[in-house]
Structure formats: structure tokens, C-alpha cells
Design a protein around this motif. Sequence first.
Motif, PDB file in Angstrom:
ATOM      1  N   GLN A 161       0.849  -1.188   0.000  1.00 35.48           N
ATOM      2  CA  GLN A 161       0.000   0.000   0.000  1.00 35.48           C
ATOM      3  C   GLN A 161       0.890   1.246   0.000  1.00 35.48           C
ATOM      4  O   GLN A 161       2.072   1.193   0.382  1.00 35.48           O
ATOM      5  CB  GLN A 161      -0.918  -0.017   1.210  1.00 35.48           C
ATOM      6  CG  GLN A 161      -1.895  -1.194   1.218  1.00 35.48           C
ATOM      7  CD  GLN A 161      -2.780  -1.223  -0.010  1.00 35.48           C
ATOM      8  OE1 GLN A 161      -3.654  -0.385  -0.195  1.00 35.48           O
ATOM      9  NE2 GLN A 161      -2.549  -2.196  -0.880  1.00 35.48           N
ATOM     10  N   GLY A 279      -3.152  -0.840   7.716  1.00 35.85           N
ATOM     11  CA  GLY A 279      -3.760  -1.073   6.414  1.00 35.85           C
ATOM     12  C   GLY A 279      -3.231  -0.153   5.337  1.00 35.85           C
ATOM     13  O   GLY A 279      -3.269  -0.500   4.146  1.00 35.85           O
ATOM     14  N   LEU A 283      -1.712  -4.974   2.724  1.00 38.07           N
ATOM     15  CA  LEU A 283      -3.034  -5.596   2.661  1.00 38.07           C
ATOM     16  C   LEU A 283      -3.288  -6.580   3.795  1.00 38.07           C
ATOM     17  O   LEU A 283      -4.445  -6.848   4.129  1.00 38.07           O
ATOM     18  CB  LEU A 283      -3.213  -6.315   1.323  1.00 38.07           C
ATOM     19  CG  LEU A 283      -3.614  -5.465   0.117  1.00 38.07           C
ATOM     20  CD1 LEU A 283      -3.558  -6.301  -1.150  1.00 38.07           C
ATOM     21  CD2 LEU A 283      -5.001  -4.867   0.306  1.00 38.07           C
ATOM     22  N   TRP A 286      -5.812  -5.578   6.397  1.00 40.66           N
ATOM     23  CA  TRP A 286      -7.210  -5.330   6.077  1.00 40.66           C
ATOM     24  C   TRP A 286      -8.157  -6.343   6.702  1.00 40.66           C
ATOM     25  O   TRP A 286      -9.217  -5.961   7.221  1.00 40.66           O
ATOM     26  CB  TRP A 286      -7.387  -5.263   4.559  1.00 40.66           C
ATOM     27  CG  TRP A 286      -6.820  -4.012   3.945  1.00 40.66           C
ATOM     28  CD1 TRP A 286      -5.813  -3.240   4.445  1.00 40.66           C
ATOM     29  CD2 TRP A 286      -7.218  -3.388   2.712  1.00 40.66           C
ATOM     30  NE1 TRP A 286      -5.539  -2.185   3.606  1.00 40.66           N
ATOM     31  CE2 TRP A 286      -6.387  -2.253   2.539  1.00 40.66           C
ATOM     32  CE3 TRP A 286      -8.165  -3.693   1.753  1.00 40.66           C
ATOM     33  CZ2 TRP A 286      -6.502  -1.416   1.432  1.00 40.66           C
ATOM     34  CZ3 TRP A 286      -8.284  -2.856   0.640  1.00 40.66           C
ATOM     35  CH2 TRP A 286      -7.464  -1.736   0.488  1.00 40.66           C
ATOM     36  N   ILE A 310     -10.857   2.306   7.870  1.00 42.38           N
ATOM     37  CA  ILE A 310     -11.107   2.445   6.437  1.00 42.38           C
ATOM     38  C   ILE A 310     -10.598   3.783   5.916  1.00 42.38           C
ATOM     39  O   ILE A 310     -10.026   3.866   4.824  1.00 42.38           O
ATOM     40  CB  ILE A 310     -12.617   2.303   6.138  1.00 42.38           C
ATOM     41  CG1 ILE A 310     -13.104   0.906   6.533  1.00 42.38           C
ATOM     42  CG2 ILE A 310     -12.915   2.563   4.665  1.00 42.38           C
ATOM     43  CD1 ILE A 310     -14.596   0.709   6.375  1.00 42.38           C
ATOM     44  N   PRO A 313      -6.466   4.011   5.130  1.00 42.73           N
ATOM     45  CA  PRO A 313      -6.021   3.358   3.879  1.00 42.73           C
ATOM     46  C   PRO A 313      -6.569   4.044   2.636  1.00 42.73           C
ATOM     47  O   PRO A 313      -5.859   4.161   1.626  1.00 42.73           O
ATOM     48  CB  PRO A 313      -6.570   1.934   4.020  1.00 42.73           C
ATOM     49  CG  PRO A 313      -6.672   1.710   5.483  1.00 42.73           C
ATOM     50  CD  PRO A 313      -7.083   3.036   6.048  1.00 42.73           C
TER      51      PRO A 313
END
Length: 450
Positions: A161, A279, A283, A286, A310, A313
Motif C-alpha cells: 500500500q 492497512g 493488505l 485489512w 477504512i 487506507p
Amino acid sequence: MADDQTARHRRWRTLDTAAGGLALDLGLYAVSAIFAAITAVTSTLLPHRAWGTVAAVGYLVATLAVVVQLSLRRRTPASRLVGLPGRWAVTGFTWASTALLPVLWQSIERSAGRTDRAQEEVLVVEHSGARLLEHGTPYLGPDAIAALPPGEQLLGYTPYQPGMAMFGLPRALVDAWWTDARVWFAVGTALALALAVAALRGAPASARPASPATPADTDDRRDAALLRGVQAATVLPICALTLATGGDDLPVLALCLLALALAAAGRPGRAGLAVGLAGALKLFAWPVALVLIVWGLTRRAGGRVAAGAIGLPVAALLPALLVDRDALTENVLRFPLGHGLVTSPAQSPFPGYLIANALPAGRLIAAALLVAAGLAIAVRLARRPPRTAVATAVICGYGLLVAIALMPSTRFGYLLYPLALLTWAPALHREADTSTVAMPGHLAGRASSA
């Protein structure tokens, strides 16, 4: 079934508390010393051999220290040297000598010109930091990757990420040993674990384990479970070796443990922020975020957990999405799913990998099994959502274990996630967790009734 679970719990408690916890410490350090020595002699990966050479000495010294503690315990059982303070001190020394010292050693040798003192992920993260600084995205597009020489195309991919590139920024600014990405992985890991320990130790009295024992006995049991959890995240060879040679998984793991600690301490908003930071790096965090959100819903705090879990990320992804959507898709989706220009080197012989490579349409079969496992966990969460941090950690641990086993492309080192999460679970036990018992194997059964 309940009798079997009780028996397993008793066996674990007997092993974990034998000689005040020193017996298991001795086994941990002795087996780790053997593993490190074998790695130093037989590994085909030069960074791993270098780690083993240093770590074998650290584990051996730790083993001898525990032997001394056991001897002292027979003479002066009340001494702090043989109690939890002494065990914490040996754990700290072991992590410093088997993880932090190899990180510094290999970083300095690499800065002096050794090209065999870092795994590929270190270079990938540092390159992504440089690209982020220059172009506003850590990712190369498919055309740019295709233009690289065939031997360099793998290093052109950044299967993380966008937040992971932050650990590569120091190297993009200054070329020195202390800007090695592993140094900053270690800093991030240490900080997150320190905050996790502080969160659990600083929980209000009403959140501490209920017990007819004295407060001192209760605190000792809590600290003993916490120490075992910290050992699983730091001095286990699978963690120490990973940090010293690659390291990108350790800050992700530590942030997940911090999120669970904050959940146990009754701080759902902060738990969401911690797992959201994880996150934004990888990944692997998550699934932990999703289970924590479900836990938050049982506390009427799902929105507070989700805001960070949420939101962070997504906030990390947006700039990369706006700068180059194709580059983001190529690196974060196509490459991990096996549709990149080159194949991922993650090829440990777990069931998913074996199925994907041995059967006709094996990759589709492995993917279907992975999806089926995910659906089964989703049904379990919907029918019996986790109401405690312990149950949350157990579901995350076993869920990731199944996912790692069924992924078509995976690494043996990824096992550090379920191992640490399951060992961390007993340290999260609080008064409200009346249906849980501090034992990883037993927790799996108890979690289903949480």
C-alpha cells in the motif's frame, strides 16, 4: 468437546507457567539458537546467513541467562532476577542482539558497499520512497516496468500500500546507514509495541482480569501473558530474521497488535486509527481491520473504528489513484494476483501454492478455496460476532493462518502474523471476557461463544 478444550488449556498453562515461565523461555531461546546456527551454515540467502551468524550468539547468551535464572530460582525464588523483571530484561536483550544488532550491522555493511546485505523488499521500499518524492506516487506503470531490463522488472514492482513508501523516504533524502529502510521498520515496530504494552498496562482497574487472587497476583499473570505476547512478536526467529533481512511485515504486525491492545483497553477509535495505519502499509492488515469493525459494532462503536480503519487506507490510496491509476492497479492488484509481467517470488510450499501449480486450473481452484474460506469466516462473524478483544485476535489469527495456507503465492515468513496474534490474545483478557481463557489453543473454541 468442552472437556478436550479444558484439558488443552491445562496442558498449556502447565507448560507456560512451569518454573515461573522460565522453562518455556529456556526452550524458546535454545531452539532459536539452534535454528540461527543452522541458518548461518546452510541458508542460500546471504542476508539470512549473516543474520544467523550474529543471532546464534544472542540466543545462546539468552539461553545461558535463563539457565542462571533457573539456578537462582532454586536458591532465592523471590528474587526479581528470576521473576518477571528478569524475564523482561532477558527478552529485551534477546531482541536487541538477534534483531536490532543484525539490522544495524547489515545496514552499515550495506552502506559501505556490500550488495548482499538486504533482501529485495528493502530495495523495493526505498525505490518507492524515491518515486513518491519525485513523482507523487510510489508505483511504476506497466509500460515503465516493461521497459526495464528483464532482471530488474521484479524490483520495479511495489506490491504494498502507498504508506509503505514512507519508510523509504529517508533513503531518498540521504544515503547513509541510518536511512536503510530496515532501521525505520525497527523504529516503527518498537514504537508500536511500546504503545501496545503501555495501553494494556494502563487499562483502568475495572478492565483488569477478574480473579479472587490478590491484585499483585492478577498483575503478575497479566504481565506474564503480555511478556509471552511480546516474545512472539520480537524474539521468535521468524520475526527477528524478518526484521533483520527485510522487515516490512514487522511494523504492520506491531500496529495490528497495538489496535487489539487499544480495543482491549476500551478505546475503539484509537484501535481503528492503529489498524488503519497498518492497512495503509500492507493488505495483510485489512482482514484484521474488518474483524475489528465487527467487534466495534458489538460495542456500538463500529463507526469510530471504521473511521480510522477504512479512512486512513483510503486516504493513502487516493493520491496514487489520482496520479496514475494504471500504475496502482498493476502493482497492488495484478502483480499479487499473478497477472503481472513477472511472477512473484513468494512460493513457499503451502497447500494453495501446491494446488495452483500441480492441478489443471489449479490457480482457479486455490482462489476458489480462498474465497470459500473467506465466506465461511464472514458467516461466522455475522452469526456470532466477536464481543471481546480476545475473540477478535483469535479470529484474526486463525483466519490469516487459513488465508496464508490457501494463497497461491505466499511465504513461510507470513506465519509470523497468526503466530503473534494467537500468542497476543491471552494478554488481551479482561474482566468482561468471561468466556475466554488465556491459552491460544483453547481460545479458538471459546471465541465461538463470545
